[in-house]
Design a protein around this motif. Structure first.
Motif, PDB file in Angstrom:
ATOM      1  N   PRO A  93      -5.880 -10.552  -6.107  1.00 30.53           N
ATOM      2  CA  PRO A  93      -5.370 -10.074  -4.813  1.00 30.53           C
ATOM      3  C   PRO A  93      -5.394 -11.160  -3.730  1.00 30.53           C
ATOM      4  O   PRO A  93      -4.481 -11.227  -2.898  1.00 30.53           O
ATOM      5  N   ALA A 107      -4.846  -6.159   2.833  1.00 33.49           N
ATOM      6  CA  ALA A 107      -4.441  -5.492   1.592  1.00 33.49           C
ATOM      7  C   ALA A 107      -5.158  -6.118   0.397  1.00 33.49           C
ATOM      8  O   ALA A 107      -5.606  -5.411  -0.509  1.00 33.49           O
ATOM      9  N   VAL A 111      -7.532  -4.025  -2.121  1.00 31.08           N
ATOM     10  CA  VAL A 111      -7.275  -3.928  -3.564  1.00 31.08           C
ATOM     11  C   VAL A 111      -8.478  -4.455  -4.338  1.00 31.08           C
ATOM     12  O   VAL A 111      -8.943  -3.827  -5.301  1.00 31.08           O
ATOM     13  N   TYR A 112      -8.996  -5.607  -3.913  1.00 29.99           N
ATOM     14  CA  TYR A 112     -10.167  -6.174  -4.590  1.00 29.99           C
ATOM     15  C   TYR A 112     -11.355  -5.220  -4.463  1.00 29.99           C
ATOM     16  O   TYR A 112     -12.060  -4.958  -5.442  1.00 29.99           O
ATOM     17  N   ALA A 141      -7.296   4.934  -6.806  1.00 31.96           N
ATOM     18  CA  ALA A 141      -7.101   3.578  -6.282  1.00 31.96           C
ATOM     19  C   ALA A 141      -5.627   3.190  -6.300  1.00 31.96           C
ATOM     20  O   ALA A 141      -5.126   2.556  -5.358  1.00 31.96           O
ATOM     21  N   SER A 142      -4.913   3.563  -7.352  1.00 30.92           N
ATOM     22  CA  SER A 142      -3.480   3.271  -7.426  1.00 30.92           C
ATOM     23  C   SER A 142      -2.723   3.982  -6.316  1.00 30.92           C
ATOM     24  O   SER A 142      -1.843   3.396  -5.671  1.00 30.92           O
ATOM     25  N   SER A 145      -3.345   2.284  -3.036  1.00 35.05           N
ATOM     26  CA  SER A 145      -2.680   0.976  -2.935  1.00 35.05           C
ATOM     27  C   SER A 145      -1.177   1.084  -2.718  1.00 35.05           C
ATOM     28  O   SER A 145      -0.606   0.247  -2.021  1.00 35.05           O
ATOM     29  N   LEU A 149      -1.635   1.093   1.793  1.00 35.63           N
ATOM     30  CA  LEU A 149      -1.758  -0.335   2.067  1.00 35.63           C
ATOM     31  C   LEU A 149      -0.389  -0.950   2.330  1.00 35.63           C
ATOM     32  O   LEU A 149       0.609  -0.541   1.731  1.00 35.63           O
ATOM     33  N   ILE A 151       1.727  -3.310   1.355  1.00 37.39           N
ATOM     34  CA  ILE A 151       2.019  -4.216   0.244  1.00 37.39           C
ATOM     35  C   ILE A 151       3.531  -4.221   0.056  1.00 37.39           C
ATOM     36  O   ILE A 151       4.154  -3.157  -0.034  1.00 37.39           O
ATOM     37  N   ALA A 159      -1.226  -3.726  -7.944  1.00 39.91           N
ATOM     38  CA  ALA A 159      -2.536  -3.066  -7.930  1.00 39.91           C
ATOM     39  C   ALA A 159      -2.679  -2.028  -9.040  1.00 39.91           C
ATOM     40  O   ALA A 159      -3.701  -2.035  -9.741  1.00 39.91           O
ATOM     41  N   PHE A 163      -5.590  -2.282 -11.867  1.00 40.03           N
ATOM     42  CA  PHE A 163      -6.577  -1.226 -12.118  1.00 40.03           C
ATOM     43  C   PHE A 163      -6.528  -0.766 -13.573  1.00 40.03           C
ATOM     44  O   PHE A 163      -7.569  -0.491 -14.176  1.00 40.03           O
TER      45      PHE A 163
END
Length: 174
Positions: A93, A107, A111-112, A141-142, A145, A149, A151, A159, A163
């Protein structure tokens, strides 16, 4: 490709099917990421970076799901610390933030952070719940993201595939 390179990129004793599937997916991911990046108007260095990231992440997702990689990464003596460090070492990321226009440091950090805190959560879960928790964390998390976020759309794949590679592929044993 030499057996030593295959052992390094996939796993020792990978089957022909595992090898073909991993390299075919890696190549498809590289082409797809590169084409999407080129279509978005990025210059050659960014297109090359994203193609390389596509190769690594799409291919790595498949590799980490193979029986041969499971034998390698979950062999006796491997601990939660080993698995966490593997996840933590994926600083992709921050490379994205450094090189991809519109992929900001916030972002990248998010993500990290989702990847490493997700890994900690999965690793802290009792073995019988680890698989469903990993899927829950990867799905949540997906979603964060790709919806919350900032992105760029041309790297919206990044992302969720990261993951998948780390939380569903690497962390989970067979």
């Amino acid at each position: 490709m030499s057996r030593a390179i295959g052992d390094m990129l996939i796993a020792p004793e990978a089957t022909r099917g595992e090898t073909v599937t991993a390299y075919a997916t890696a190549a498809a991911g590289a082409v797809l990421a590169g084409l999407i990046s080129a279509h978005a108007g990025h210059g050659r260095p960014v297109v090359a970076l994203l193609a390389l990231a596509g190769f690594d992440l799409f291919g790595g997702t498949v590799v980490n799901a193979t029986a041969s990689a499971k034998r390698r990464f979950h062999r006796p003596g491997r601990t939660a610390r080993h698995h966490f460090l593997f996840v933590a070492g994926h600083v992709h990321p921050f490379l994205m933030a450094l090189l991809v226009p519109g992929f900001g440091w916030g972002a990248a950090g998010a993500v990290y952070g989702l990847a490493v805190t997700g890994a900690l959560g999965v690793l802290a879960t009792p073995a019988e719940l680890r698989r469903p928790v990993a899927f829950a964390v990867a799905a949540l998390a997906s979603t964060v993201s790709v919806t919350l976020l900032a992105i760029p759309v041309e790297v919206a794949w990044f992302a969720p595939v990261l993951f998948g590679k780390l939380l569903l592929g690497h962390i989970l044993p067979e």
